[in-house]
Design a protein around this motif. Structure first.
Motif, PDB file in Angstrom:
ATOM      1  N   THR A   1      14.768  43.867  19.889  1.00  8.42           N
ATOM      2  CA  THR A   1      14.701  42.814  18.866  1.00  8.42           C
ATOM      3  C   THR A   1      14.510  41.445  19.511  1.00  8.42           C
ATOM      4  N   ALA A   2      15.208  41.212  20.622  1.00  6.75           N
ATOM      5  CA  ALA A   2      15.057  39.937  21.339  1.00  6.75           C
ATOM      6  C   ALA A   2      13.637  39.777  21.865  1.00  6.75           C
ATOM      7  N   ILE A   3      13.042  40.854  22.382  1.00  5.74           N
ATOM      8  CA  ILE A   3      11.672  40.793  22.909  1.00  5.74           C
ATOM      9  C   ILE A   3      10.678  40.568  21.773  1.00  5.74           C
ATOM     10  N   ALA A   4      10.867  41.267  20.661  1.00  8.69           N
ATOM     11  CA  ALA A   4       9.961  41.108  19.518  1.00  8.69           C
ATOM     12  C   ALA A   4       9.963  39.667  19.023  1.00  8.69           C
ATOM     13  N   ARG A   5      11.143  39.031  19.031  1.00  3.46           N
ATOM     14  CA  ARG A   5      11.246  37.636  18.604  1.00  3.46           C
ATOM     15  C   ARG A   5      10.431  36.732  19.530  1.00  3.46           C
ATOM     16  N   LEU A   6      10.447  37.045  20.814  1.00  5.89           N
ATOM     17  CA  LEU A   6       9.678  36.255  21.780  1.00  5.89           C
ATOM     18  C   LEU A   6       8.176  36.416  21.578  1.00  5.89           C
ATOM     19  N   LEU A   7       7.742  37.617  21.220  1.00  8.55           N
ATOM     20  CA  LEU A   7       6.310  37.859  21.045  1.00  8.55           C
ATOM     21  C   LEU A   7       5.786  37.274  19.734  1.00  8.55           C
ATOM     22  N   LYS A   8       6.691  36.949  18.814  1.00 10.76           N
ATOM     23  CA  LYS A   8       6.290  36.228  17.603  1.00 10.76           C
ATOM     24  C   LYS A   8       5.928  34.790  17.932  1.00 10.76           C
TER      25      LYS A   8
ATOM     26  N   GLU B   1      12.573  31.407  25.429  1.00  6.29           N
ATOM     27  CA  GLU B   1      13.673  31.974  24.667  1.00  6.29           C
ATOM     28  C   GLU B   1      13.605  31.435  23.246  1.00  6.29           C
ATOM     29  N   VAL B   2      14.021  32.248  22.288  1.00  7.50           N
ATOM     30  CA  VAL B   2      14.092  31.820  20.889  1.00  7.50           C
ATOM     31  C   VAL B   2      15.396  32.334  20.287  1.00  7.50           C
ATOM     32  N   GLU B   3      16.210  31.443  19.756  1.00  9.70           N
ATOM     33  CA  GLU B   3      17.432  31.816  19.050  1.00  9.70           C
ATOM     34  C   GLU B   3      17.379  31.212  17.651  1.00  9.70           C
ATOM     35  N   THR B   4      18.064  31.831  16.704  1.00  9.56           N
ATOM     36  CA  THR B   4      18.014  31.344  15.318  1.00  9.56           C
ATOM     37  C   THR B   4      19.407  31.046  14.792  1.00  9.56           C
ATOM     38  N   PHE B   5      19.461  30.066  13.888  1.00 10.63           N
ATOM     39  CA  PHE B   5      20.699  29.670  13.217  1.00 10.63           C
ATOM     40  C   PHE B   5      20.406  29.556  11.724  1.00 10.63           C
ATOM     41  N   ALA B   6      21.471  29.337  10.962  1.00 17.72           N
ATOM     42  CA  ALA B   6      21.348  29.109   9.513  1.00 17.72           C
ATOM     43  C   ALA B   6      20.464  30.166   8.860  1.00 17.72           C
ATOM     44  N   ARG B   7      20.721  31.421   9.241  1.00 18.22           N
ATOM     45  CA  ARG B   7      20.000  32.568   8.681  1.00 18.22           C
ATOM     46  C   ARG B   7      18.494  32.429   8.838  1.00 18.22           C
ATOM     47  N   GLY B   8      18.079  31.969  10.010  1.00 22.59           N
ATOM     48  CA  GLY B   8      16.656  31.897  10.338  1.00 22.59           C
ATOM     49  C   GLY B   8      15.982  30.590   9.997  1.00 22.59           C
TER      50      GLY B   8
ATOM     51  N   GLU C   1      15.670  26.976  14.392  1.00 24.59           N
ATOM     52  CA  GLU C   1      15.332  27.682  15.631  1.00 24.59           C
ATOM     53  C   GLU C   1      15.628  26.823  16.839  1.00 24.59           C
ATOM     54  N   LEU C   2      16.119  27.469  17.889  1.00 25.57           N
ATOM     55  CA  LEU C   2      16.295  26.821  19.185  1.00 25.57           C
ATOM     56  C   LEU C   2      15.308  27.498  20.140  1.00 25.57           C
ATOM     57  N   SER C   3      14.322  26.744  20.599  1.00 27.11           N
ATOM     58  CA  SER C   3      13.269  27.292  21.452  1.00 27.11           C
ATOM     59  C   SER C   3      13.294  26.635  22.825  1.00 27.11           C
TER      60      SER C   3
ATOM     61  N   GLY D   1      41.358  30.908  10.755  1.00 26.32           N
ATOM     62  CA  GLY D   1      41.291  29.460  10.879  1.00 26.32           C
ATOM     63  C   GLY D   1      40.094  28.909  11.618  1.00 26.32           C
ATOM     64  N   SER D   2      39.443  29.697  12.462  1.00 25.07           N
ATOM     65  CA  SER D   2      38.271  29.202  13.183  1.00 25.07           C
ATOM     66  C   SER D   2      37.068  29.208  12.254  1.00 25.07           C
ATOM     67  N   ASN D   3      36.065  28.377  12.566  1.00 23.69           N
ATOM     68  CA  ASN D   3      34.886  28.383  11.704  1.00 23.69           C
ATOM     69  C   ASN D   3      33.596  28.462  12.511  1.00 23.69           C
ATOM     70  N   VAL D   4      33.620  29.203  13.622  1.00 17.92           N
ATOM     71  CA  VAL D   4      32.392  29.455  14.375  1.00 17.92           C
ATOM     72  C   VAL D   4      31.637  30.591  13.696  1.00 17.92           C
ATOM     73  N   GLU D   5      30.413  30.317  13.270  1.00 18.03           N
ATOM     74  CA  GLU D   5      29.597  31.331  12.607  1.00 18.03           C
ATOM     75  C   GLU D   5      28.722  32.085  13.595  1.00 18.03           C
ATOM     76  N   THR D   6      28.130  31.373  14.540  1.00 20.27           N
ATOM     77  CA  THR D   6      27.191  31.956  15.495  1.00 20.27           C
ATOM     78  C   THR D   6      27.413  31.322  16.850  1.00 20.27           C
ATOM     79  N   LEU D   7      27.241  32.113  17.902  1.00 21.16           N
ATOM     80  CA  LEU D   7      27.377  31.582  19.253  1.00 21.16           C
ATOM     81  C   LEU D   7      26.311  32.203  20.137  1.00 21.16           C
ATOM     82  N   TYR D   8      25.574  31.360  20.868  1.00 18.23           N
ATOM     83  CA  TYR D   8      24.600  31.828  21.845  1.00 18.23           C
ATOM     84  C   TYR D   8      24.923  31.223  23.201  1.00 18.23           C
ATOM     85  N   LYS D   9      24.877  32.052  24.236  1.00 19.60           N
ATOM     86  CA  LYS D   9      24.984  31.552  25.594  1.00 19.60           C
ATOM     87  C   LYS D   9      23.601  31.089  26.029  1.00 19.60           C
ATOM     88  N   LEU D  10      23.519  29.860  26.542  1.00 19.55           N
ATOM     89  CA  LEU D  10      22.253  29.311  27.003  1.00 19.55           C
ATOM     90  C   LEU D  10      22.309  29.143  28.519  1.00 19.55           C
ATOM     91  N   ILE D  11      21.193  29.398  29.176  1.00 26.52           N
ATOM     92  CA  ILE D  11      21.096  29.151  30.618  1.00 26.52           C
ATOM     93  C   ILE D  11      22.215  29.904  31.338  1.00 26.52           C
TER      94      ILE D  11
END
Length: 451
Positions: free
Chosen positions: A128-135, A141-148, A151-153, A367-377
């Protein structure tokens, strides 16, 4: 949270390290002394030696007090049995790594019948990660937030790029695009830049924007924005199968080069629309004969990291293809970075990040409100998406008046499906989701961004 991780292999060790950094109490189980010692020595976690699929070992690890058990051994069946025992012994949440493609068709049934919270397939996740890159072939690298919707490219500034020599505050006026540069890698240094930062050739930059604006941004820089039309894949394993299914559904022509004849026959039956070639993908003459010079994308998926790296270097020398290289060992990280061979996919990181995201969602209930987390670099920076559910010290204050901690950037605000790249006068409101990029770790609540 109290978390038990069964299996100290590549994924288990990476997962333990990341969850430990997030402040969770981790206990690891493994039947091999050397692997257990390596993980407990490198991370501040408890270790239990034994078979994680036995009641006595799970009790020793504290299953009765655990909030979550994650089974990531090399055996699918053992992982499922670990989770089944954990549900009976501790009634906690459970996650199982299941790799066999045969089970992939029955994931919903397995989850429901065994009461699993999540089933993760490393090969499918990597595909899935590779397919996202080929799009989006211009991005590394491509990551998505807010349900797509956001984008963080990540991409490299090559010679002649119009951003070279520009300060960040001048990008919007020059390109008339609402984007934000959130990280810059320059050599070994990772920076969260301010508006006066001047970009240089060979900088690796990460940009946040709405899906529409990111496409406009790349177009104005003269970089490709459309998906590739064809892809050559070397290696016909499970990842190649999952990837080919996704790419064929997108209308992308696929050619798989696989040296094992029996596997070729299987792939022909499973993927009748793909071209499957029986041959040694590490043989240059085979690749040239199959048209590597004209391929728009080249994906190296053999089981040997060194082969994948060399294949991508060869593809780079004879074609202009979008390159994607699968690497299992992170010890090659620094060396690969200097080779400039396109996008690198680390299955252990992809799998661990998917699990960490689920853990973040679980934490929301306490009590936490982290919805999504991506490790970068690698682990040098991370991007977090917070859901603002209630009033806090970070809400209702203009950004320019916020007393932010160092190395924190508010990258974007998603408000009622509208994406805002924030300026000094913008404020966070209840109901927003907010993307924060930072080189700090351990942020669990939006108020953690403040001094």
């Amino acid at each position: 949270m109290q978390i038990i991780v069964v299996g100290c292999g590549n994924v288990g060790s990476t997962l333990t390290e990341q969850l430990s950094k997030e402040g969770h109490n981790i206990t690891v189980i493994d039947s091999k002394t050397d692997r257990l010692k390596r993980v407990t020595d490198s991370s501040d976690v408890m270790g239990v030696l034994g078979n994680g699929a036995t009641y006595s070992v799970q009790m020793e690890a504290g299953i009765e007090e655990a909030d979550l058990l994650i089974a990531v051994t090399d055996s699918d069946e053992l992982n499922l049995l670990c989770c089944l025992i954990a549900k009976k012994a501790g009634n906690c949440h459970t996650i199982a790594r299941v790799r066999n493609p045969v089970y992939s068709l029955e994931v919903d049934f397995i989850k429901e019948e065994l009461g699993l919270s999540m089933v993760i397939n490393p090969e499918a996740a990597a595909a899935t990660a590779i397919a996202r890159l080929l799009k989006f072939p211009s991005a590394i690298e491509v990551e998505t937030f807010a349900r797509g919707r956001v984008e963080l490219s990540k991409f490299r500034l090559e010679a002649g790029n119009i951003l070279t020599g520009l300060s960040l505050k001048d990008i919007s006026s020059r390109l008339h695009c609402d984007v934000l540069v959130c990280t810059v890698e320059r050599g070994e240094e990772v920076m969260i830049p301010d508006g006066n930062f001047v970009l240089r050739e060979k900088d690796m930059i990460s940009v946040v924007a709405s899906s529409r604006n990111i496409v406009q941004f790349f177009k104005k820089m003269g970089m490709a924005t459309g998906r590739v039309k064809d892809a050559m894949i070397v290696g016909g394993g499970s990842t190649a199968y999952y990837l080919s299914k996704q790419l064929l559904a997108m209308g992308i022509h696929i050619k798989i080069v696989e040296r094992d004849r029996e596997r070729c026959e299987e792939l022909c039956e499973l993927l009748p629309q793909a071209a499957v070639v029986h041959g040694d993908g590490t043989d240059r003459s085979v690749l040239l004969e199959e048209g590597i010079e004209k391929a728009q994308a080249f994906v190296s998926l053999t089981n040997v990291d060194e082969e994948n790296i060399m294949l991508s270097l060869f593809a780079k020398s004879v074609s202009r293809a979008k390159l994607v290289t699968r690497v299992h060992r992170i010890s090659y990280d620094e060396m690969i970075g200097s080779l400039d061979i396109g996008s690198i996919v680390y299955p252990r990181y992809t799998t661990a990040e998917n699990i960490v995201r689920y853990v973040c969602a679980m934490s929301n209930t306490v009590g936490s409100n982290v919805e999504t987390l991506y490790k970068l670099i690698g682990d040098k920076a991370e991007a977090l998406e917070f859901w603002i559910r209630e009033k806090s010290p970070a809400v209702g204050i203009p950004l320019q008046k916020m007393n932010l901690k160092p190395n924190i950037l508010l990258a974007c605000i998603n408000r009622r499906n509208s994406v805002i790249i924030p300026g000094g006068q913008d404020m966070i409101q209840v109901g927003d989701t907010v993307v924060v990029v930072t080189t700090n770790t351990g942020l669990h609540d939006i108020r953690d961004i403040l001094r």
